[in-house]
Design a protein around this motif. Structure first.
Motif, mmCIF file in Angstrom:
data_model
loop_
_atom_site.group_PDB
_atom_site.id
_atom_site.type_symbol
_atom_site.label_atom_id
_atom_site.label_comp_id
_atom_site.label_asym_id
_atom_site.label_seq_id
_atom_site.Cartn_x
_atom_site.Cartn_y
_atom_site.Cartn_z
ATOM 1 N N GLY A 130 0.829 -1.196 0.000
ATOM 2 C CA GLY A 130 0.000 0.000 0.000
ATOM 3 C C GLY A 130 0.861 1.242 0.000
ATOM 4 O O GLY A 130 2.078 1.173 -0.212
ATOM 5 N N LYS A 131 0.255 2.375 0.262
ATOM 6 C CA LYS A 131 1.005 3.625 0.265
ATOM 7 C C LYS A 131 2.101 3.668 1.321
ATOM 8 O O LYS A 131 3.101 4.372 1.140
ATOM 9 C CB LYS A 131 0.038 4.809 0.412
ATOM 10 N N PRO A 132 1.986 2.928 2.447
ATOM 11 C CA PRO A 132 3.107 2.892 3.393
ATOM 12 C C PRO A 132 4.279 2.034 2.905
ATOM 13 O O PRO A 132 5.313 1.974 3.570
ATOM 14 C CB PRO A 132 2.489 2.281 4.654
ATOM 15 N N GLY A 133 4.115 1.350 1.779
ATOM 16 C CA GLY A 133 5.136 0.438 1.282
ATOM 17 C C GLY A 133 4.654 -0.995 1.407
ATOM 18 O O GLY A 133 3.475 -1.288 1.236
ATOM 19 N N VAL A 134 5.574 -1.896 1.736
ATOM 20 C CA VAL A 134 5.217 -3.294 1.939
ATOM 21 C C VAL A 134 4.998 -3.532 3.429
ATOM 22 O O VAL A 134 5.787 -3.079 4.262
ATOM 23 C CB VAL A 134 6.329 -4.234 1.425
ATOM 24 N N VAL A 135 3.917 -4.222 3.750
ATOM 25 C CA VAL A 135 3.622 -4.560 5.142
ATOM 26 C C VAL A 135 3.615 -6.077 5.268
ATOM 27 O O VAL A 135 2.866 -6.760 4.567
ATOM 28 C CB VAL A 135 2.272 -3.988 5.601
ATOM 29 N N LEU A 136 4.463 -6.604 6.123
ATOM 30 C CA LEU A 136 4.472 -8.026 6.438
ATOM 31 C C LEU A 136 3.747 -8.239 7.757
ATOM 32 O O LEU A 136 4.033 -7.551 8.738
ATOM 33 C CB LEU A 136 5.904 -8.549 6.559
ATOM 34 N N ILE A 137 2.783 -9.151 7.752
ATOM 35 C CA ILE A 137 2.036 -9.445 8.972
ATOM 36 C C ILE A 137 2.380 -10.865 9.417
ATOM 37 O O ILE A 137 2.088 -11.837 8.710
ATOM 38 C CB ILE A 137 0.515 -9.306 8.766
ATOM 39 N N ALA A 138 3.016 -10.965 10.558
ATOM 40 C CA ALA A 138 3.417 -12.267 11.090
ATOM 41 C C ALA A 138 2.296 -12.834 11.946
ATOM 42 O O ALA A 138 1.783 -12.159 12.836
ATOM 43 C CB ALA A 138 4.689 -12.119 11.918
ATOM 44 N N GLU A 139 1.924 -14.077 11.685
ATOM 45 C CA GLU A 139 0.857 -14.743 12.433
ATOM 46 C C GLU A 139 1.457 -15.918 13.202
ATOM 47 O O GLU A 139 1.793 -16.949 12.623
ATOM 48 C CB GLU A 139 -0.229 -15.239 11.466
ATOM 49 N N GLY A 140 1.607 -15.734 14.513
ATOM 50 C CA GLY A 140 2.179 -16.782 15.336
ATOM 51 C C GLY A 140 3.043 -16.204 16.441
ATOM 52 O O GLY A 140 3.289 -14.996 16.482
ATOM 53 N N PRO A 141 3.528 -17.030 17.351
ATOM 54 C CA PRO A 141 4.410 -16.564 18.423
ATOM 55 C C PRO A 141 5.665 -15.903 17.852
ATOM 56 O O PRO A 141 6.230 -16.368 16.867
ATOM 57 C CB PRO A 141 4.748 -17.848 19.188
ATOM 58 N N ARG A 142 6.110 -14.846 18.483
ATOM 59 C CA ARG A 142 7.208 -14.023 17.961
ATOM 60 C C ARG A 142 8.477 -14.819 17.694
ATOM 61 O O ARG A 142 9.092 -14.685 16.637
ATOM 62 C CB ARG A 142 7.490 -12.897 18.949
#
Length: 229
Positions: A130-142
């Motif tokens: 999107g306009k902020p650039g690339v966003v990675l969303i991690a799903e799971g324990p850190r």
């Protein structure tokens, strides 16, 4: 002759179904909706009496109160139903994908399926552009998902080196709730134009970053019950 497809339920029937589901799962929903409806009516009636309006103005004030009450009641129903919907899928594999598909609109290009996944633990990384650039969303324990995120960051740095990469975490040890994920994404600093968003998204898609083998069970279109992480 093939049978005609059944008509979709009307808007009123749909709203009634949503109301029944919400009332069943949220005991506070009905009292809040009644307060949202009658509150404005009581306020306008009191104001009309205090200001000593004539009969016509009194009726108009009451009608205005009813319309405002109906609007607030529907907003309250939407709010409580949305809260229940998120609580039912939060913590399940594929929840992030389901939210990206249905809850993120505008100048965004999203992956309904993970771009990286651990078949054994079902930890996953989703991507949106999107306009902020690339966003990675991690799903799971850190700790478990950190390696997947690092690998995706390195890939993106090679493919689109001048594009910012933001990382959000959705998991048991994350402070970001699933229902606030898209809001957090929209609040990120905007650095790309609409044309640049399309160019970055097309480049990533053309290089096949989203065509990865996905294990059974991770399906944003059909979130299956599973044990919370």
């Amino acid at each position: 002759m093939a049978r005609e497809t059944e008509k979709e339920p009307g808007r009123l029937k749909t709203m009634w179904s949503i109301f029944q589901m919400t009332r069943k799962n949220d005991k506070a929903a009905l009292p809040l909706m009644l307060l949202a409806f009658f509150g404005p009516i009581i306020v306008v009636v009191v104001l009309a009496i205090v200001t000593q309006q004539d009969v016509l103005w009194f009726v108009l004030w009451v009608i205005s109160g009813v319309l405002i009450g109906l609007m607030l009641m529907m907003m309250t129903l939407t709010w409580r139903a949305e809260k229940i919907a998120f609580s039912q899928i939060e913590g399940r594999p594929g929840a992030v994908g389901a939210v990206l598909k249905s809850g993120l609109r505008g100048n965004w290009s999203t992956s309904e399926m993970p771009v990286a996944v651990n078949p054994r633990t079902q930890d996953a990384v989703y991507r949106a552009v999107g306009k902020p650039g690339v966003v990675l969303i991690a799903e799971g324990p850190r700790e478990r998902v950190a390696r997947l995120v690092g690998e995706e960051q390195r890939k993106l740095k090679r493919i689109v080196p001048n594009v910012p990469v933001n990382v959000l975490e959705i998991g048991p040890d994350s402070s970001l709730e699933l229902r606030k994920m898209t809001k957090s994404m929209r609040r990120l600093k905007k650095v790309l134009s609409r044309a640049e968003v399309m160019a970055v998204a097309n480049r990533l898609t053309s290089l096949g970053q989203s065509n990865l083998p996905i294990p059974k069970g991770i399906d944003p279109n059909r979130v299956r019950p599973g044990r919370p992480r």
